[in-house]
Structures are given as C-alpha cells and as structure tokens.
Design an enzyme around this catalytic site. Sequence first.
Site, PDB file in Angstrom:
ATOM      1  CB  SER A   1      -7.825   0.496   5.728  1.00 33.57           C
ATOM      2  OG  SER A   1      -8.542   1.689   5.911  1.00 33.57           O
TER       3      SER A   1
ATOM      4  CB  SER B   1      -7.823   3.480   2.943  1.00 34.59           C
ATOM      5  OG  SER B   1      -6.983   2.777   3.823  1.00 34.59           O
TER       6      SER B   1
ATOM      7  CE  LYS C   1      -3.946   1.701   2.765  1.00 29.69           C
ATOM      8  NZ  LYS C   1      -4.686   1.449   4.025  1.00 29.69           N
TER       9      LYS C   1
END
Lengths: 95, 488, 480
Positions: free
Chosen positions: B178, B154, B79
């Site tokens: 997330s 996210s 990420k």
Amino acid sequence: MDISVKEIEHIADLSRITLTVDEKNTFAKQLTNILGYIEKLNELDTDEVQPMAYATFLKNVFREDKLKSSFSRQEILELSPSSANGFFKVPKVIE
Amino acid sequence: MLSHELSANQIKEKIIKREITAQEVIEELFEWINLKEPLIKAYLCLDRDGAFLKAKEVDKKLDNGDKVGLLAGVPVALKDNICTVDIKTTCASKILEDFIPPYDAFVVKRIKEEDAIIIGKTNLDEFAMGSSNENSAFHVTRNPWNTDCIPGGSGGGSAAAVTADTVFMALGSDTGGSVRQPSAFCGNVGCKPTYGRVSRYGLVAFASSLDQIGSVTKDVYDAALLLQVVSGHDGFDSTSATVGVPDYISDINNVDGNLKIGVPKEFFGEGLNSEVGSAVMNALEIYKKNGAELIDLSLPHCGYAVATYYIIATAEASSNLARYDGVRYGHRSQLSEDNIIDMYSRVRAEGFGSEVKRRILLGNYVLSSGFYEDYYLKASKVRNLIRNDFEDAFKKVDCIISPTCPTPAFRIGEKITDPLQMYLSDIYTIPANLVGIPGISVPCGFTNTGLPIGMQILGKHFDERKILKVAKLFENGTDFHLKKPELN
Amino acid sequence: MKYEVVMGLETHAELDTESKLFCGCSTKFGSEPNTQTCPVCLGLPGVLPVMNKKAFEHSLKAALSLSCEISEFTNFDRKSYYYPDLPKNYQTSQNYFNIGNNGYVDIVVKGKEKRIDIHNVHLEEEAGKLVHPETSGANYSLVDFNRAGVPLLEIVTQPDMRSVEEVESYMQTLRNILLYIGVSDCKMQEGSLRFEASISLREEGSNVLGNRVEIKNLNSMKAVLKVIAYEISRQSSLLDKGEDVLMETRLWDDVDSVSRRMRSKEEAHDYRYFPEPDLVPVWIDQEWIDETRTTIPELPVSKRQRFVNEYTISDYDAGILTDDKLLADYFEECVGLSQDSPKELSNWIINDVLRELNERKTNVQDFIVSPKMLVDLVKIKPAIGSSIAKDVFVEMINTGKTAPSIVKEKSLTQMGDVSELNDIVAKVIDENPKAAEDYGKGKKSALTFLIGQTMKVTKGKANPKILTEIFKEKLSAGSK
Ligand SMILES: [Mg+2]
Ligand SMILES: [Zn+2]
C-alpha cells in the site's frame, strides 16, 4: 469449494454483519472464486513445515508492572455514541 | 522554481537558511492545494490552522536561534489510518467518520518532535483494504498523471498528494504494498521498512503481522530523511525492533563493495505488462553499467504469496475490525436498538463498505471451526516456505530487483467488480510483507501514455540502508523522479 | 437409579498486580466506573498490548505451584466472541500453547488423600463489568471497563471430582495455594476468584460419560456447592424420568438459587482462535523456572505435615494453623520466640486469637497483639493463672499494652505465698462452716464455693491451684 448463501449467512452471523439478499449472493460468488484461487496452496506438501505466525524473531517482550495515569473519564466517554452516569450505554443485555 | 515543487530536504534547507519562512511555505502550499486539490482529491481532511500554528512555532525557534528538528518546517501528510490527536482519523470508513483519537501515533509524535508540519490526512481504501483507492467511503482520489486512472492503493491519497506537490512527503502504511504500489503508480519513491523497524502504535490495524508504516517521498534522499526520523524502538509496540538505527542519510551516495542484484524469474513472468517489464530491464542494465552483478534467481514459492496473503491478512483483519461495534466510539445505528446483537450487526452493516465486509467474511470463514488447519495453519506454513526462499536468495545477493506492480495504473472502475483480479495486482509487493523484509519502489520509466512505472528493490531484514543506497545509485543517473505531471 | 457425578472446575483468579495486563491503568478495585481506562484497555483503533512482566511471572509461579509441566514455548491467542464488556470483541488468552499443562492438586477429603489433575494453567485478560439497572422498564445495560484488562489466571481441572466434598476441598486447597504464593488476593466478594463448573451424571459403574452441563457465573465457593446440589437433583430427576440431559451452558442465579439456560446465543462457541500477532512468543528456559521455584514458599500441605512433626501438635490443629499462610507465619514467629511451648501457643492462636479476629473482622496481619506480645503473655501466665490471663489478653487487644505492663499496672500477680494463704483459708472455713461440712459429706461443689469466697477476699489474686490444695488438705484434716 462452493460457498453457499447459507454458509455466507452463518459467517455473517459470526462477523456480526447484517447482509442484504444481494450482498449474500454476490459475496457467495466472490468468496467461492477467491477460495477457489486459494486452493492452489494444496499443491504444496507442508506436513514437515513449521507455521510462521510472527513476522519478527523477537521473544519475551515485557513491560514492568508500573502504574500510569489513566485517561480522563470525560475524554473517554465523549468518544462514545451513548453513555450515562459515567458508563457506556448499550441495549439491554440478556444472558 | 515554486516552493511546493522542491523536495522536502530542499525546502527544509531554505527554511533553515531563512530564505523562506515556514509560514510562507504553508501559505504558498495552501494556495496550491486550493488550486489543485479539487482535481486530485487526495485529502480527507486539511488542518490549515494547525499547520500555521506549528509553522509559527518553527519560525520562532529559528528567529531565536534555537535548535530545530530534522524536518524543520517540512509540510507532511499522513494517511488517514494514522492516529492524530485533535484531527479526525477515519480510515476512510463511515464507521469512524467522526472519530477523533485521544492520542498520537508513535510516528506522529516523532515527526512533531522533529518540527514537521502536519497539514492533513490523506485518502485511502477503507481500512487500507484495496489497491485502487476506490474503496474509500468518501471519494476516489485521482492519479495526477491521468485523472481517469486510479492512484493506487491503499495509500493513493498520500501518493497523489506528493505527486501533485500538494505536500512534500507523506507517511502511509504497507500491508501488501500500500505504500510501494501507489508510489509506483504515481511516480514517487515509496519505502516499506522492515517489519518492526517503525512502531505500529497508533496505526489503525488491518493485518497486524503484515502492517508496517512507510514513507512516500519525491526522492530517495527524502525517504532516508523521513525513515531516519520515524525508525527506532518503541516500548508501546511489542513487535518493535530493538536493532539500532543506522545513519541512513550521510553516506547515501556510496554503495560499498561489489553490488550483487538478484533478478527473480517469478517476477518477470506471465501477467507482466511489457512496457513495465522493459522499463525494469533497462534499469537493470543501468546497474550493470555501474558495475553491479546481476544474478538470476528463483523464489519458487512466491507464486503462492497472494493466496497465502489473503488468508492471513483477512484472518487478522476479521479480528482487528471486531472492535468496531458502536459501543465505545464510532458509528452507531440510528435505527431502534432493542437487542445488542442486532445493534452490532446493524452498526457494522451500515459502517463498513463492501470490500471490508468481504474481507471480514473471508477472514472469519478461514478461522471458523473446522477450517483453521486447512486455511490459516496451511497459509502460515507456506509463509514460512516463502521466507525460506528469500533467506536462501539473500545468501547470494545484496538485494532483489523486480517491477513493483505487473501493470501501470489502471482506470477507475476497471477492476472494482472483480476482487480477485484486484488482489492479483499486488502480486510483487505482497511477498515482502509476508517475510517482513524492507522494500522500496522508485520511478524507473513511463509508459507510452505517460503513466509512471515503478521498480522495486527488496533487501534483507533491517538492511534499509542498503536498499536506499541502491535506489539512490539509480536515481543519481536518471531523472524519472524529477518529472512532473501537468495538472489541468 | 444411583448415579455417579463427574465434575470439573475452571477457576479464574485475578492476579495481584499494580497495573493491568497490557497497559499501565490501575487494577484497584471499587473505583468510580470507567476511571481506570485508557486507549489500550478500551481497544481504541491503533493501540497495541505490551505484556506486564509481573503478571506473567505470577502465572509461571502458579503453574509451578500446581505441579504443571512448563511449556518451553508459549504464546497468546485471540479468542473471538462479541460481548459488550469485551473491548476488542476478542479476548487475548492462550489456547494452543498454555504456560502450564498436566499439573495436579492433592486434596484431603474425610482423611483420605486424592489427586485432582490440572489440565492447564493459562494467562488471559479480564473483561469489563455489565451493570443492569434495577429501574423497571430500563431497556439498557451499562458498561464499566475498569476491570477490562486486569490479568486473569485460568486454571482448568480434569473432570476428576466425584462429590461435593471433593469440590469444596479442591476449591479451598487451590485458594490456599494461590494465597500462599501471593499471586492473587482471592477476594471472592470483589470477584477476584470465580468458578465455572461442569457437571455430568452417569449410572454408577458405567464408563460412559453423560451429557455435560457447564455452569457459569459462580462468584463464590458457596454458589459452586449450591449449584452442584441443584444440578445433581435436576439432572438425576431428568434421567429418572428417562429424559435426556441437554448439553448446554447454564447460568447460576444466586438470588433464586436455580440454574438457568443461557439465552444469549453463542454460536456454539466458535471462538476462532489464532495466534495474537501483536504479542511475541515467550520462551521459558530452565534458568527462569529454577529462579521462579526459589520464590515459591512452602505450600500448605507440606507445612501442615511439618507442623505436626516439628511441633507435635495435632494434625487437626496444624490444619487450622496452615489454612491461612499469615496465621501459620504468626504461629511460627511465636514459636521462634519461645520454643518450649508450641502446643500452648497453638491453643492460644486457635482458640483466642482466631475468635478475636473473627469478632473484629480483621486479619492476623493487622492484629494488635504481635507474636512477641502473645509469647510474653504465655510466659507470664503461670504467675497470674489462666482466667486472669484471658482477661489480660482482652485488655491487650483493647489497649495495645503488653501483658507484663498490664499485670504490673493492675498488680495482678497471684498470691503464691502458702503461709499467707493458709491464714486466709482458715478464716474462710471458719466463716463458712456449713460449706465445710457439706464438703466433708462429699459435696464437691462446696469446694468451688469456698474457693470463690477466697477469691473475693483476695480480689482474684490467689493461685486457684495452690488454693485447692490447701483447702483439700485443711478440710480432710478437719474431718479426720
Ligand atoms: Mg478463559
Ligand atoms: Zn488502560
């Protein structure tokens, strides 16, 4: 509680963010809405409850006072949008 | 089977046995990426050259008969809020658009040491603030099961990439769900370990007391493998646990003793999509058939979790994001700068998207003079009540099972104009972050329209081993995790 | 109108550690800008702080030395404000649970003791340094983060001080304590010790506090004293005119010797404190406190008292000796080597050693004359006399040689043999009949002249005391 545009302006100042007129209006509405939802916490009596500021039970975490080599100045200053003579450069600060 | 369709562990075995070289894996993977990435847009940045370089190194080690690491040759994505030396780390924000960190995050060091191959950085909601990926400053990632739908947030980029087989496993961060929520929406296994289990050093902070690095993988075994690599104490993170790391892998198929599963009524009430609800109920039946005891529970304060979360998370975020001021790194306004306050305010107005601004404003509001006690302190106290709920529950059960999210993946644009509705989509994942306990989301079904459904298993502090076993037990008897979307 | 001035002081002392508070960068002063930085102290994305144990221990030691109550539970808070020298735009400090609270410092002003209460003692991180280029028209400032993250101790008093003298004595006493316990070098020229003052005036006899003015940027004790004088006159003239004193923060301008209103808007100090989630709390148990106490040396006030009692030197002299811990240690080492002459050793140190140290701008630690050397000089003095002893002392400093070796080398031992001196004195009287006569008439200076003549003959080796006696005896005998 309703959040006014004036309050939004004050928080935006604190937050160091310039907002457009549209943003101020939208954020005022949205924050009013969110804070309205948050009000539900007041249903709970927490007078006798201890706050929980940490998600860990760890305590007394230290490192020894040992030197480590710093980063090269060039490497550090290359990250900066503006530098001069080994310094970071900012608009003139008047106290 | 094409090599990119294998699990991380399977590809590793093949590489180690020299059935395929690491370089071939990368070669084939990038061909697939070139084909499918335009559809999904999971990545913000790909490092083809770096990947080949590392693959060469792994192959050489194997050729020489040298010892290789636990992730030998496995392509991994990160990420884009995890710092990587020499690779941009943008947090999907304009304010860090060109930021190349001068250091590696703890987890990056660990996976490199174990011979993983970093192939790129995945998309996210800006600074991990969001539940849909629509808050990325650069583009919206699509859900591979239905490209009109969001992949979740996210960490939607990581989840979409793993689902699309454009990577074998990924690391993300989970502040309010997330890792688990996008894994549920994309049909992956998403694991958020205990707070402190994995060092946060190098993870760009959103909310420090809630953030935890987690894994997105194709199956539970891979989750155990990746967790094994990144767990453990780090002297650079004061909140890093000193609890020893058990072996998550070798005994993963044995659930010891009588399994007691808690079923909290607050997670099956109003707002729960019926297809999601019945998929999880079916899953619970499978556990029952396997000899588990289901115990009805109440976690009375969980209904306050979202409200609590949005005070604490935004308060911490408002201060964590204060450092983006254009002085030492990051975006600097092109407009004239005659005054430092104007410079800050312009840099931040130009650099942050509206969700980030909204949360900074909210965070500063709840901390500002006169409001601290009513908001921050109040929330900290309710947080303690929620923790007590879970402590009580775990006296009776080994783990708690619930849906991961109240609905399956929603459509792009569906909730973006109503922040509160968006926030409420994290209602089942947020409590674990507030309390600091581990949670894992595993695929447990599909909707009529073919969207994946996730089931969440929550465990006691540092009991990742247990929830991995419980997840594996379910996975061993089902094939939801093996289904692949058609990517056209 | 007569006013009473009410003052409080905030002191920031940089703690003496090798590395910064949260990272391993050096705290060394005076390096090239931005050469002592890393991702942590620059507040790069993703970094985390880990507390320097030494810095925390120093703070605990200081809190105990200032007689504070020690918090069993203490933690850190973020203090938010935007300033380009503050990398994270929040300072990690303490607000809700300080390390020490409710302490005090006893000071002496004009012989009278007074207790100044300490509100709290807490640990925080230092900011970087802003440089404003001198070039005219330069529309920028420069930032150096070498100091950013250096551990900083903040000591906050109650508004207990009522005069310039009290403030001065408080600052000196505090500085002395910090030096004694070895937690800070207190070098004001390097910014290691800085002050912020709050000053308000009220009508004498009134209980109501006037509006308080806070003054920042006080980098020396001298500046504090100057600003107090300045503010007292500024505020009293305002009050005399019936005008209000504004509650505000002012900045001391050391060049123009005026205080100025701060122009940067600080949003009325809305610091938005909340617990620092990246650090964990510190619990201080009794064992830790007891252990720390054993590392605290005797503090200046009690040392001074002990010197008076134990060595029978004056309170004034004891004050000078204990004003500097190193000097006090030097003195005690001397006394340890020669118990019979504390008074004389004290005189040597206060008069001669201190003078040389000042002249040579060095400290007693680096002083070439060791305690053993000074004691040897004092021991040999009766044989060479005071005036030669002073010369030998200077020679010791210049050459590093010991007194006995200098005395031996230069054959400086005085002629003490009375019969030998008798002959010489007789000869001098013969050669200077006029002086001898004058002395007989009561002119005392004649004796000095005669002794001087004798010294010339003996090349200074005669013992002046014995010489005086012989002269007196001979001249009075002669006049009879
Ligand atoms: Mg302070
Ligand atoms: Zn540093």
